[in-house]
Design a protein around this motif. Sequence first.
Motif, PDB file in Angstrom:
ATOM      1  N   HIS A 183     -34.258  11.148-135.902  1.00  0.00           N
ATOM      2  CA  HIS A 183     -35.591  10.580-135.735  1.00  0.00           C
ATOM      3  C   HIS A 183     -36.220  11.133-134.462  1.00  0.00           C
ATOM      4  O   HIS A 183     -35.687  10.945-133.359  1.00  0.00           O
ATOM      5  N   LEU A 220     -39.854  -1.662-143.067  1.00  0.00           N
ATOM      6  CA  LEU A 220     -39.478  -0.279-143.336  1.00  0.00           C
ATOM      7  C   LEU A 220     -38.698  -0.172-144.642  1.00  0.00           C
ATOM      8  O   LEU A 220     -38.908   0.762-145.420  1.00  0.00           O
ATOM      9  N   GLY A 221     -37.834  -1.133-144.896  1.00  0.00           N
ATOM     10  CA  GLY A 221     -37.079  -1.123-146.139  1.00  0.00           C
ATOM     11  C   GLY A 221     -37.988  -1.159-147.353  1.00  0.00           C
ATOM     12  O   GLY A 221     -37.748  -0.472-148.356  1.00  0.00           O
ATOM     13  N   THR A 275     -41.144  -0.092-147.356  1.00  0.00           N
ATOM     14  CA  THR A 275     -41.865   1.178-147.368  1.00  0.00           C
ATOM     15  C   THR A 275     -41.041   2.278-148.035  1.00  0.00           C
ATOM     16  O   THR A 275     -41.581   3.113-148.782  1.00  0.00           O
ATOM     17  N   LEU A 276     -39.752   2.268-147.798  1.00  0.00           N
ATOM     18  CA  LEU A 276     -38.881   3.300-148.358  1.00  0.00           C
ATOM     19  C   LEU A 276     -38.756   3.207-149.875  1.00  0.00           C
ATOM     20  O   LEU A 276     -38.296   4.149-150.518  1.00  0.00           O
ATOM     21  N   GLN A 277     -39.201   2.086-150.464  1.00  0.00           N
ATOM     22  CA  GLN A 277     -39.147   1.947-151.915  1.00  0.00           C
ATOM     23  C   GLN A 277     -40.340   2.624-152.612  1.00  0.00           C
ATOM     24  O   GLN A 277     -40.298   2.850-153.819  1.00  0.00           O
ATOM     25  N   TRP A 302     -41.368   7.903-150.755  1.00  0.00           N
ATOM     26  CA  TRP A 302     -39.961   8.058-150.421  1.00  0.00           C
ATOM     27  C   TRP A 302     -39.099   8.003-151.675  1.00  0.00           C
ATOM     28  O   TRP A 302     -39.131   8.907-152.484  1.00  0.00           O
ATOM     29  N   PHE A 303     -38.351   6.923-151.873  1.00  0.00           N
ATOM     30  CA  PHE A 303     -37.400   6.885-152.985  1.00  0.00           C
ATOM     31  C   PHE A 303     -38.041   6.599-154.339  1.00  0.00           C
ATOM     32  O   PHE A 303     -37.474   6.945-155.371  1.00  0.00           O
ATOM     33  N   HIS A 315     -33.860  10.572-156.972  1.00  0.00           N
ATOM     34  CA  HIS A 315     -35.313  10.728-157.083  1.00  0.00           C
ATOM     35  C   HIS A 315     -35.681  11.582-158.298  1.00  0.00           C
ATOM     36  O   HIS A 315     -36.650  12.340-158.277  1.00  0.00           O
ATOM     37  N   ARG A 331     -33.005  16.259-147.871  1.00  0.00           N
ATOM     38  CA  ARG A 331     -33.860  15.389-148.674  1.00  0.00           C
ATOM     39  C   ARG A 331     -35.005  16.147-149.328  1.00  0.00           C
ATOM     40  O   ARG A 331     -35.498  15.748-150.392  1.00  0.00           O
ATOM     41  N   MET A 391     -38.340  14.757-151.395  1.00  0.00           N
ATOM     42  CA  MET A 391     -38.645  13.694-150.432  1.00  0.00           C
ATOM     43  C   MET A 391     -38.794  14.338-149.051  1.00  0.00           C
ATOM     44  O   MET A 391     -37.967  14.140-148.149  1.00  0.00           O
TER      45      MET A 391
END
Length: 220
Positions: free
Chosen positions: A70, A115-116, A118-120, A124-125, A157, A193, A198
């Motif tokens: 990061h 954030l969790g 958002t990652l869905q 992202w995923f 993905h 990724r 992604m």
Amino acid sequence: MFIKLLASMSSRLGGGKLCWPLLLCLPLILPLSGCISLIAPKVTPELAALKPGQYKLDPNHASLVFKIEHLGLSTYVGRFNQLNANLDFTPDNMAAAKLEAEVDIASIDVNNLKLGQTLQNSTWFDSEQFPKAYFISESVSASDNGEFVFHGKLTLHGITKPVSFNARFHGGADNWMTGKYTLGFSAYGSIKRADFDMASYIPIVGNDVQLEIHAEFLRE
């Protein structure tokens, strides 16, 4: 020390007087307090001595951890909480061993609810469209350090790519907690990724993703 603890418990339970039921149990309690190690499983570390067969992942003793850079400043760590796997284990012929695993993408855990979520999403995923990730091994080769490399295909993905995981079997034992013979297992590998469409925010968020699996497998 144990006697003092027992006396304290007796005092609380008996209103200051000695609690005789606890004393009557003393011959049973004392041996157990000093012999916890006796119920620990006797682990056999030698590969050749491990039991072959069909194994299923113990979900209560399994984790899939991922690490990603990061801002070039730190390593961000998360995990997936729900996964399943099946292992066809052949210690006398590891080239014939097979591993299949699936991961519930919505079970991602980054210790940050926003954030969790958002990652869905589709950036992202996109877990609504691609709720699972799958790994299916195609071959196994031995390495020089006692590990084995599981070569196979990872579907993530909606994209399937070749991926390899270095795996180590830590031993086996009869597990009194489950009543089943259990294998200790760990594996690690890496993916890019961007290979799975992604690529958002590279290089602010790294492209290379390190994966670690720590697990126990139960013989069926």
